[in-house]
Design a protein around this motif. Structure first.
Motif, PDB file in Angstrom:
ATOM      1  N   TRP A  82       0.849  -1.185   0.000  1.00 36.67           N
ATOM      2  CA  TRP A  82       0.000   0.000   0.000  1.00 36.67           C
ATOM      3  C   TRP A  82       0.890   1.242   0.000  1.00 36.67           C
ATOM      4  N   LYS A  83       1.122   1.778  -1.174  1.00 39.55           N
ATOM      5  CA  LYS A  83       1.883   3.006  -1.334  1.00 39.55           C
ATOM      6  C   LYS A  83       0.974   4.094  -1.880  1.00 39.55           C
ATOM      7  N   LEU A  84       1.029   5.263  -1.256  1.00 39.91           N
ATOM      8  CA  LEU A  84       0.212   6.366  -1.747  1.00 39.91           C
ATOM      9  C   LEU A  84       0.712   6.893  -3.080  1.00 39.91           C
ATOM     10  N   THR A  85       1.966   6.585  -3.416  1.00 41.14           N
ATOM     11  CA  THR A  85       2.480   6.977  -4.730  1.00 41.14           C
ATOM     12  C   THR A  85       1.929   6.093  -5.841  1.00 41.14           C
ATOM     13  N   ALA A  86       1.354   4.947  -5.466  1.00 39.11           N
ATOM     14  CA  ALA A  86       0.726   4.050  -6.446  1.00 39.11           C
ATOM     15  C   ALA A  86      -0.619   3.597  -5.894  1.00 39.11           C
ATOM     16  N   PRO A  87      -1.608   4.493  -5.822  1.00 37.85           N
ATOM     17  CA  PRO A  87      -2.891   4.159  -5.178  1.00 37.85           C
ATOM     18  C   PRO A  87      -3.682   3.079  -5.894  1.00 37.85           C
ATOM     19  N   GLY A  88      -3.392   2.835  -7.165  1.00 35.71           N
ATOM     20  CA  GLY A  88      -4.134   1.811  -7.885  1.00 35.71           C
ATOM     21  C   GLY A  88      -3.546   0.423  -7.756  1.00 35.71           C
ATOM     22  N   ASP A  89      -2.431   0.296  -7.033  1.00 32.53           N
ATOM     23  CA  ASP A  89      -1.750  -0.995  -6.904  1.00 32.53           C
ATOM     24  C   ASP A  89      -1.719  -1.425  -5.445  1.00 32.53           C
ATOM     25  N   ILE A  90      -2.887  -1.619  -4.869  1.00 30.35           N
ATOM     26  CA  ILE A  90      -3.014  -2.071  -3.487  1.00 30.35           C
ATOM     27  C   ILE A  90      -3.491  -3.518  -3.494  1.00 30.35           C
ATOM     28  N   HIS A  91      -2.677  -4.418  -2.934  1.00 32.31           N
ATOM     29  CA  HIS A  91      -3.064  -5.829  -2.911  1.00 32.31           C
ATOM     30  C   HIS A  91      -2.419  -6.530  -1.717  1.00 32.31           C
ATOM     31  N   PHE A  92      -2.936  -7.706  -1.412  1.00 29.40           N
ATOM     32  CA  PHE A  92      -2.480  -8.486  -0.265  1.00 29.40           C
ATOM     33  C   PHE A  92      -1.130  -9.138  -0.563  1.00 29.40           C
ATOM     34  N   VAL A  93      -0.171  -8.991   0.391  1.00 28.96           N
ATOM     35  CA  VAL A  93       1.155  -9.601   0.211  1.00 28.96           C
ATOM     36  C   VAL A  93       1.550 -10.473   1.401  1.00 28.96           C
ATOM     37  N   GLY A  94       0.681 -10.605   2.391  1.00 26.49           N
ATOM     38  CA  GLY A  94       0.988 -11.449   3.546  1.00 26.49           C
ATOM     39  C   GLY A  94       2.076 -10.836   4.418  1.00 26.49           C
ATOM     40  N   ILE A  95       3.048 -11.667   4.801  1.00 28.54           N
ATOM     41  CA  ILE A  95       4.112 -11.205   5.710  1.00 28.54           C
ATOM     42  C   ILE A  95       5.321 -10.662   4.952  1.00 28.54           C
ATOM     43  N   LYS A  96       5.172 -10.393   3.671  1.00 26.57           N
ATOM     44  CA  LYS A  96       6.301  -9.909   2.873  1.00 26.57           C
ATOM     45  C   LYS A  96       6.858  -8.600   3.430  1.00 26.57           C
ATOM     46  N   ASN A  97       5.986  -7.703   3.882  1.00 21.50           N
ATOM     47  CA  ASN A  97       6.465  -6.438   4.451  1.00 21.50           C
ATOM     48  C   ASN A  97       7.356  -6.678   5.662  1.00 21.50           C
ATOM     49  N   TYR A  98       6.963  -7.633   6.514  1.00 19.32           N
ATOM     50  CA  TYR A  98       7.769  -7.941   7.695  1.00 19.32           C
ATOM     51  C   TYR A  98       9.123  -8.528   7.298  1.00 19.32           C
ATOM     52  N   LEU A  99       9.122  -9.412   6.320  1.00 15.86           N
ATOM     53  CA  LEU A  99      10.375 -10.016   5.852  1.00 15.86           C
ATOM     54  C   LEU A  99      11.294  -8.974   5.236  1.00 15.86           C
ATOM     55  N   ASP A 100      10.732  -8.065   4.447  1.00 15.34           N
ATOM     56  CA  ASP A 100      11.546  -7.013   3.833  1.00 15.34           C
ATOM     57  C   ASP A 100      12.173  -6.114   4.894  1.00 15.34           C
ATOM     58  N   ILE A 101      11.415  -5.821   5.943  1.00 19.03           N
ATOM     59  CA  ILE A 101      11.937  -4.971   7.016  1.00 19.03           C
ATOM     60  C   ILE A 101      13.087  -5.660   7.737  1.00 19.03           C
ATOM     61  N   ILE A 102      12.894  -6.927   8.092  1.00 18.92           N
ATOM     62  CA  ILE A 102      13.922  -7.657   8.838  1.00 18.92           C
ATOM     63  C   ILE A 102      15.196  -7.823   8.013  1.00 18.92           C
ATOM     64  N   GLN A 103      15.064  -7.909   6.711  1.00 24.23           N
ATOM     65  CA  GLN A 103      16.230  -8.105   5.838  1.00 24.23           C
ATOM     66  C   GLN A 103      16.895  -6.796   5.416  1.00 24.23           C
ATOM     67  N   SER A 104      16.327  -5.654   5.794  1.00 21.98           N
ATOM     68  CA  SER A 104      16.876  -4.373   5.347  1.00 21.98           C
ATOM     69  C   SER A 104      17.964  -3.878   6.299  1.00 21.98           C
ATOM     70  N   ASP A 105      19.010  -3.283   5.739  1.00 21.94           N
ATOM     71  CA  ASP A 105      20.091  -2.715   6.551  1.00 21.94           C
ATOM     72  C   ASP A 105      19.608  -1.522   7.355  1.00 21.94           C
ATOM     73  N   SER A 106      18.667  -0.768   6.822  1.00 18.86           N
ATOM     74  CA  SER A 106      18.158   0.413   7.512  1.00 18.86           C
ATOM     75  C   SER A 106      17.483   0.028   8.825  1.00 18.86           C
ATOM     76  N   PHE A 107      16.767  -1.101   8.828  1.00 22.10           N
ATOM     77  CA  PHE A 107      16.091  -1.545  10.041  1.00 22.10           C
ATOM     78  C   PHE A 107      17.104  -1.900  11.126  1.00 22.10           C
ATOM     79  N   TRP A 108      18.152  -2.633  10.755  1.00 23.04           N
ATOM     80  CA  TRP A 108      19.139  -3.043  11.750  1.00 23.04           C
ATOM     81  C   TRP A 108      19.972  -1.860  12.239  1.00 23.04           C
ATOM     82  N   TYR A 109      20.177  -0.876  11.372  1.00 24.24           N
ATOM     83  CA  TYR A 109      20.826   0.364  11.810  1.00 24.24           C
ATOM     84  C   TYR A 109      19.975   1.047  12.886  1.00 24.24           C
TER      85      TYR A 109
END
Length: 275
Positions: free
Chosen positions: A24-51
């Motif tokens: 769900w990005k406001l920059t792409a309001p027409g592309d809202i769909h279910f992705v499950g736990i993908k957001n959580y996985l992306d966060i845990i794998q990002s360097d910015s989160f661990w910083y």
């Protein structure tokens, strides 16, 4: 009360969790769909989160250790029965009564790199020949943020410790003195065991405060990445990058840490009631 809690607490919690499972990005309001736990996985794998997590842990450990030590010492000082006890107690609450952002602004005048009070003091004493960039590097900035949070958190810890200290019957200390107990033995076998539930409550509340630091960071360094914690990471993801899905997932991660501390808080309260 049920209606208020439902509208202001439970509905936002449920809605935020549903957002965290969507792209769900406001920059792409027409592309809202279910992705499950993908957001959580992306966060845990990002360097910015661990910083941000490293910054959060640094602030958490520093704030809990020094708030507990200084808060207990302040409580011991306030426990002395003198003529000005009420005034001293009122003055000790002032840092806690001020809004967090105001605290941050006040301390920024102290640690400001160019014409801050501390730099003027150090230059005047001849300790340094040029201003120190207290807010210009990651670890010194985190140290300053931690000091500001400690200064704001000490009054609550002191009040909790003072309440615990004053709840201990004086007869215990008189009996210990008659039996030849030293100050060290009295502190070890009477004061600390009976004050442990109160200190646990203070530490838990301080931990939640340290995790949810936001206003002080904004006041000292703005919305930069240098001193951001996980709460700031959640804010930037949601309202700067307009990624409501990933920002909601980050919010739930912050809430998860606060929930763990909340469990310890409730257990501490139960111990206090049993005592």
């Amino acid at each position: 009360m049920i209606l208020i809690m439902g509208v202001l607490v439970f509905y936002p919690i449920i809605a935020t969790f549903s957002y965290s499972l969507k792209k769900w990005k406001l920059t792409a309001p027409g592309d809202i769909h279910f992705v499950g736990i993908k957001n959580y996985l992306d966060i845990i794998q990002s360097d910015s989160f661990w910083y941000s997590m490293q910054n959060t842990i640094f602030i958490l450990v520093f704030v809990v250790v020094f708030t507990t030590l200084i808060g207990y010492l302040v409580a011991s000082f306030l426990n002395v029965d003198v003529k000005w006890s009420g005034i001293l107690l009122s003055l000790s609450i002032l840092p806690w009564a001020l809004p967090p952002y105001v605290n941050g602004v006040l301390w920024k005048f102290v640690f400001f790199s160019g014409y801050g009070f501390l730099n003027k003091l150090l230059i005047g004493l001849g300790t340094t020949s040029k201003p120190i960039e207290f807010l210009g590097s990651r670890w010194t900035l985190l140290l300053v943020i931690s000091i500001v949070v400690v200064w704001r958190s000490i009054p609550f810890m002191a009040l909790v410790c003072l309440a615990g200290r004053q709840s201990i019957p004086v007869d215990f200390y008189e009996a210990a003195k008659m039996d030849g107990g030293t100050l060290g033995m009295t502190f070890r076998y009477i004061t600390m065991p009976l004050m442990r539930p109160f200190i646990a409550v203070g530490i838990t509340s301080t931990s939640v405060t340290a995790i949810n630091v936001f206003d002080e960071i904004v006041a000292l360094s703005g919305y930069s990445d240098l001193g951001k914690n996980i709460l700031m990471e959640s804010y930037l993801t949601t309202f700067t990058f307009l990624n409501f899905g990933k920002g909601s997932a980050m919010t739930y991660i912050v809430m998860f840490f606060a929930l763990i501390l909340g469990v310890f808080y409730l257990r501490s309260l139960n111990k206090e009631v049993e005592y």
